[in-house]
Design an enzyme around this catalytic site. Structure first.
Site, PDB file in Angstrom:
ATOM      1  N   LYS A   1      -9.856  12.518   8.729  1.00  0.00           N
ATOM      2  CA  LYS A   1      -9.520  12.233   9.949  1.00  0.00           C
ATOM      3  C   LYS A   1      -9.530  13.292  11.078  1.00  0.00           C
ATOM      4  CE  LYS A   1      -6.458   8.414   8.538  1.00  0.00           C
ATOM      5  NZ  LYS A   1      -7.157   7.209   9.097  1.00  0.00           N
TER       6      LYS A   1
ATOM      7  N   LYS B   1       0.842  -1.144   0.089  1.00  0.00           N
ATOM      8  CA  LYS B   1      -0.044   0.087  -0.107  1.00  0.00           C
ATOM      9  C   LYS B   1       1.267   1.213  -0.050  1.00  0.00           C
ATOM     10  CE  LYS B   1      -3.266   2.607   3.036  1.00  0.00           C
ATOM     11  NZ  LYS B   1      -4.022   2.567   4.258  1.00  0.00           N
TER      12      LYS B   1
ATOM     13  N   ARG C   1      -7.718  -0.455   0.881  1.00  0.00           N
ATOM     14  CA  ARG C   1      -8.194  -1.500   0.291  1.00  0.00           C
ATOM     15  C   ARG C   1      -8.733  -1.355  -1.093  1.00  0.00           C
ATOM     16  NH1 ARG C   1     -12.579  -2.081   4.658  1.00  0.00           N
ATOM     17  NH2 ARG C   1     -10.815  -0.840   5.960  1.00  0.00           N
TER      18      ARG C   1
ATOM     19  N   ASP D   1      -2.343  10.106   4.115  1.00  0.00           N
ATOM     20  CA  ASP D   1      -3.833   9.773   4.094  1.00  0.00           C
ATOM     21  C   ASP D   1      -4.711  10.866   5.300  1.00  0.00           C
ATOM     22  OD1 ASP D   1      -6.050   8.455   4.264  1.00  0.00           O
ATOM     23  OD2 ASP D   1      -5.697   6.784   5.576  1.00  0.00           O
TER      24      ASP D   1
END
Ligand code: BES
Ligand code: MN
Ligand code: ZN
Length: 506
Positions: free
Chosen positions: A286, A274, A360, A279
């Site tokens: 977040k 990954k 994912r 992120d």
């Protein structure tokens, strides 16, 4: 870069900032006294020293016959396993870092005896010593200009790191020790490369720069490298990678590192990592607290780059192919939205309930691509995939998920040998209910429970029935946060584990 040498010269003739004299608890009594006498060192020091693995005592060599200015008495404990040697070597690394040691001599005169005790080889002990010392002296200082550091009068440059590491062995152990020292250097450099990549912040390592790092590594190790750019990624229909990239100002990349051994490979292993270079969570943003640590969300990719590099330089008899889907995950007017339905490379559709479950989505494309085009004997992915895995296993152990008991067993054993431990969790059919979607083939989040497992179960949909797949969730052990007892930052977790696994491939 540290120069590594293995020599049979007598300790009396070797000059260094620090001479390390290791002893097991049993050897301490007789042999240490003998050496101390021979070198003219004060034997009283031995009274203060127990010799447990990792214990150390610093002595000054003044008045002795030794040319090194300082001596480090080092404990090897019972020498009952690799862990004793690893502990001892770590404490040497600690000493090097805290005392600004630039040249070091390690007395490995008993290396072959230690190897016998731990049921290893001379080469494996030399490898462990060099790997652990180089790993332990790593510091991420490439972004420090030094401009604000106060210099003492007469001091020119900031002090450099360990420049030379010499291991002294008996003539009969010279060849295997030199070979082990070399493989130890290769492995440590690959692990430290992975740490550099993890430590680089999002503004200095985007998807294209991560691909460049893979190119540079391939140059060094002699593997083939292919980088798909945004346009090709779109044409290929990698809908997961494209969707995650939508909020980004920077294009995604999909990198393939291909190592083929000189003779027919024993097996082909696909490693998928990954590569989320930052992120933020995307529209499912977040919280601010700790978001900076999400520069480490490409640690799976970093481990894959490091492992392929080391495997190639060690000339393992396997074909090993690394696959790295890379992008950052950002919010913005063009970002993907919760509720969106995307079509992945395999044609399977996914409902994006939460844009923060992005790993994912990009892995779905990479796994499907790897299986379709390379027909690998085994597929292993590494990913900082879920906070839930940290809740389950903490920060020093990775989660292991597999549809193959043999492969899972081998990865578990490699974890025990390498010290990069994994613990298996189930990926049973029961969990399918949690990732059902009303509108698409599958949902990218699984609700409250079993977050690490539902993530793994999601990935399994994209391997097209492959029967030898494993997923390793490294969210916990790949990065040490501030204030812990370990050096803050990337750990390189996965490189050593994969090398241990691939070397012993069955
Ligand atoms: N990169 C994170 C997982 C992570 C969390 C890694 C903490 C390292 C430390 C991943 O993309 C993520 O955000 N996962 C979500 C999934 C959830 C939205 C289903 C999580 O774990 O909260
Ligand atoms: Mn996320
Ligand atoms: Zn992530």
């Amino acid at each position: 870069m540290t120069k590594i040498a293995v020599t049979k010269s007598s300790l009396k003739n070797l000059k260094s900032d620090l001479l390390v004299m290791p002893f097991g608890v049993r050897e301490l009594k007789k042999e240490a006294a003998k050496s101390f006498e021979a070198f003219g060192l004060d034997k009283n020091a031995l009274k203060d020293f127990k010799g447990n693995a990792g214990d150390s005592l610093l002595l000054y060599s003044g008045g002795s016959k030794l040319k090194s200015s300082k001596i480090l008495l080092l404990g090897l404990g019972e020498v009952s396993g690799t862990e004793d040697i690893r502990k001892a070597a770590s404490s040497v690394a600690h000493e090097i870092a805290s005392r600004q040691v630039q040249t070091l001599v390690f007395d490995g005169s008993s290396i072959t005896a230690w190897a016998g005790k731990i049921k290893g080889t001379t080469a494996s002990v030399a490898e462990l010593l060099v790997d652990t010392i180089l790993y332990g002296t790593y510091r991420f200082d490439q972004l420090k200009s030094g401009k604000l550091e106060k210099k003492k009068a007469g001091e020119k440059e900031k002090k450099s790191r360990l420049s030379e590491l010499k291991i002294r062995v008996n003539a009969g152990s010279l060849k295997p020790a030199a070979a082990g020292a070399e493989s130890g250097r290769v492995i440590a450099e690959a692990r430290n490369l992975a740490r550099d990549l993890v430590n680089l912040p999002g503004n200095l390592l985007n998807a294209e720069e991560l691909a460049d790092a893979a190119r540079k590594s391939a140059d060094k190790s002699g593997c083939r490298v292919t980088v798909f750019e945004k346009e090709e990624i779109e044409e290929l229909g990698m809908g997961g990678l494209v969707a995650v990239n939508k909020g980004s100002a920077k294009p995604p990349t999909f990198t393939i590192l291909d190592y083929e051994p000189a003779s027919a490979p024993q097996a082909t292993v696909a490693l998928v990592g990954k590569g989320v270079t930052f992120d933020s969570g995307g529209i499912s943003l977040k919280p601010a607290n700790g978001m900076d640590d999400m520069k480490s969300d490409m640690a799976g990719a970093a481990a894959v780059i490091g492992a392929v590099e080391a495997a190639a330089l060690l000339e393992l008899p396997l074909r090993i192919i690394g696959f790295i889907p890379a992008t950052d995950n950002m919010p913005g007017g063009s970002a993907q939205k919760p509720g969106d339905v995307i079509t992945t490379y395999s044609g399977i559709t996914a409902e994006v309930g939460n844009t923060d479950a992005e790993g994912r989505l990009i892995l779905a494309d990479a796994l499907a691509y790897a299986v379709k085009h390379y027909k690998p004997d085994a597929v292993i992915d590494l990913a900082t995939l879920t906070g839930a895995c940290i809740v389950a296993l903490g920060y020093s152990v990775a989660g292991l998920f597999s549809n193959n008991d043999m492969l899972a067993g081998e990865i578990y054993e490699a974890g025990q040998r390498s010290g990069e431990k994994v613990w298996r969790m189930p990926v049973w059919d029961e969990y399918d209910d949690l990732i059902k979607s009303e509108v698409a083939d599958v949902h990218n989040t699984g609700g409250k429970g079993a977050g690490a497992i539902t993530a793994a179960r999601f990935l399994e949909k994209f391997i097209d029935g492959h029967t030898r797949w494993a997923h390793i969730d490294i969210a916990g052990p790949s990065y040490s946060a501030k204030g812990g007892k370990h050096l803050q930052g990337g750990t390189g977790f996965g490189v050593r584990l994969l090398i241990d696994l691939l070397r012993d491939w069955k």
